[in-house]
Design a protein around this motif. Sequence first.
Motif, mmCIF file in Angstrom:
data_model
loop_
_atom_site.group_PDB
_atom_site.id
_atom_site.type_symbol
_atom_site.label_atom_id
_atom_site.label_comp_id
_atom_site.label_asym_id
_atom_site.label_seq_id
_atom_site.Cartn_x
_atom_site.Cartn_y
_atom_site.Cartn_z
ATOM 1 N N LYS A 33 -4.952 1.354 -5.902
ATOM 2 C CA LYS A 33 -5.054 0.536 -4.684
ATOM 3 C C LYS A 33 -4.248 -0.743 -4.877
ATOM 4 O O LYS A 33 -3.741 -1.025 -5.966
ATOM 5 N N ASP A 43 -6.536 -3.433 1.848
ATOM 6 C CA ASP A 43 -6.371 -2.090 2.410
ATOM 7 C C ASP A 43 -5.097 -1.943 3.224
ATOM 8 O O ASP A 43 -4.529 -2.929 3.681
ATOM 9 N N MET A 44 -4.700 -0.690 3.418
ATOM 10 C CA MET A 44 -3.661 -0.382 4.391
ATOM 11 C C MET A 44 -4.161 -0.844 5.743
ATOM 12 O O MET A 44 -5.298 -0.565 6.101
ATOM 13 N N ASN A 75 0.826 -1.210 0.000
ATOM 14 C CA ASN A 75 0.000 0.000 0.000
ATOM 15 C C ASN A 75 0.860 1.260 0.000
ATOM 16 O O ASN A 75 0.550 2.232 -0.687
ATOM 17 N N GLU A 81 0.921 3.950 -3.063
ATOM 18 C CA GLU A 81 0.629 5.371 -2.823
ATOM 19 C C GLU A 81 1.787 6.247 -3.284
ATOM 20 O O GLU A 81 1.583 7.263 -3.951
#
Lengths: 336, 336
Positions: free
Chosen positions: A311, A325-326, A230, A234
């Motif tokens: 993502k 997800d993070m 993640n 990002e």
Amino acid sequence: MEERISLSHGSGGKQTNNLINDLFIKYFNNEIISEMNDSAQISLDGSKRIAVTTDSFVVNPIFFNGGDIGKLAVCGTVNDLAMSGAKPLYLTSAFIIEEGFEIEKLEMIVKSMADAAEEAKIQIVAGDTKVVEKGGVDGVFINTSGIGTIYENTNIKAYNAMAGDVVIVNGTLGDHGMTIMCQRSGIDIEGELKSDCAPLNSLVDSMLEVCSDIHVLRDATRGGVAAVLNEIAEMSKVSIELDESSIPISEEVKGSCELLGLDPLYIANEGKLCCFVSEAYANQVLEAMKKHSLGANAAIIGRVIEQVPQKVYLKTIIGGKRIVDMPSGQQLPRIC
Amino acid sequence: MEERISLSHGSGGKQTNNLINDLFIKYFNNEIISEMNDSAQISLDGSKRIAVTTDSFVVNPIFFNGGDIGKLAVCGTVNDLAMSGAKPLYLTSAFIIEEGFEIEKLEMIVKSMADAAEEAKIQIVAGDTKVVEKGGVDGVFINTSGIGTIYENTNIKAYNAMAGDVVIVNGTLGDHGMTIMCQRSGIDIEGELKSDCAPLNSLVDSMLEVCSDIHVLRDATRGGVAAVLNEIAEMSKVSIELDESSIPISEEVKGSCELLGLDPLYIANEGKLCCFVSEAYANQVLEAMKKHSLGANAAIIGRVIEQVPQKVYLKTIIGGKRIVDMPSGQQLPRIC
């Protein structure tokens, strides 16, 4: 910001990142720290590329299957340097010890630091010892800081992942975290859970030998592969798709994760890295890893894809696709 | 060796030295760490002289008159570099924080680190944050490690003191230790006790400007001037004679030491150094110090003498002469 520090501020996920950005980066404001890589790149004479990094280790239990706090303290910092494409050279070590701690145990820890240093071919050149009263610290905490020189012709940064890259890991995921977790909670798993704690610099050397154009390297510690990927997604502004069926996970980790309702992607490793390299070099790098004792189970687990929102996605074994997800909230504290 | 760690292993005296020699130096065995200077001298390209050092800070209380743990963490490491004749350049900082610690307090600490970094003209380039459960650590502990480049034409080492040298300090002794001690025990002293915590690199710069041939520099932290001078005497194989009447001590420190039955020579400083330089340069160096804001009360407090056994001696005000021993046993813990 919250009013008080919670365990989630230390678990390597969203809250850790917020704390770092809102507090440390804000006040220590300089170009080097703002890059937020595993190690900082400094210059001492204008030309030489030097990497420095620091890590404190508070793992509980101090001794675990596959290592102890001393081995972890050396490997963790060696790995942070290696992930920047640096050759680790020197470490410092600072001990904070609780009054009453057994010197015999301390000697075991120091000895395993020396052994790990020898394996990683680095020298421990400076140290510090503080003792605090009983109850002021739980057993022993160790800080190591490291210095290395960055290999020429490399440019390995968390923001360098790009379309066309594949993601390679050097073996099974989740071993360290599940070892600590099961040992701490007294869960007895069939088979043998063992931390993967190891210095990865010699593995990285073999990878760079066949391909100097590695884009990203990260060791998947706190928050596991999920946190690391993640962060990379990002910082590089890309999406990553993982293929669940190709992710290497041992039977023991699979079993204990099912038992505890945990996802191995979120579990800490201490001898596993994620490598991003363009597809053209992927097999060469993979083969070099497989030839190394720390990469026997290396595998391509995913690739950078063009998809919005940016993502980390997982193509599941049963054919679905979900977002990874993070990690947020409290993970297991004192895993490293 | 004893069986368990006691507070005296952390107080900078005999037991600390034994632990370092019997354990850390024994296992980490290499030429660099064996030199046992305030910082280690490493080489990254065969020619450049680079100094590295590490220190963990566990001071209690975290905030004290004249500073806090953050300022201390920056100054302590900057000073260790400066004492090797190095120009401090970069610091790393690693936090171990207790769950529930107020973020407002953490921000004050981080801000004071940033302020001290600015004063010392160094950059904090890498960091780490660990959070441990309530009771696992008392408040917050900080490690800083530092890197600097050693000035050319200098050769400042603890084993370089020699006959003919004078000993200069840059001001009053015992301020930091007595501030912590009185604040912690709730003793209210007339006048104002204030820690001397300060980065000494700019003071050292002014000293080196007038004399590059300084033999020894040491900041007199844990164990005070007594510990530092005993170490220097032992490593340089010389005797040192101090002149009690010329040792600068504030009225407040004198008063609180008398009240508590303590000897200011054994009390920690965080902004005071001992400088050994040959008599020929002594006045030049002293004048340079006096011109600097951190050296206004600088004074020659003693000299290297030829006397056996090789010890630190004190010529008392009333004309006697006594040995100033290496501190032994438990000093005040968590002074830095």
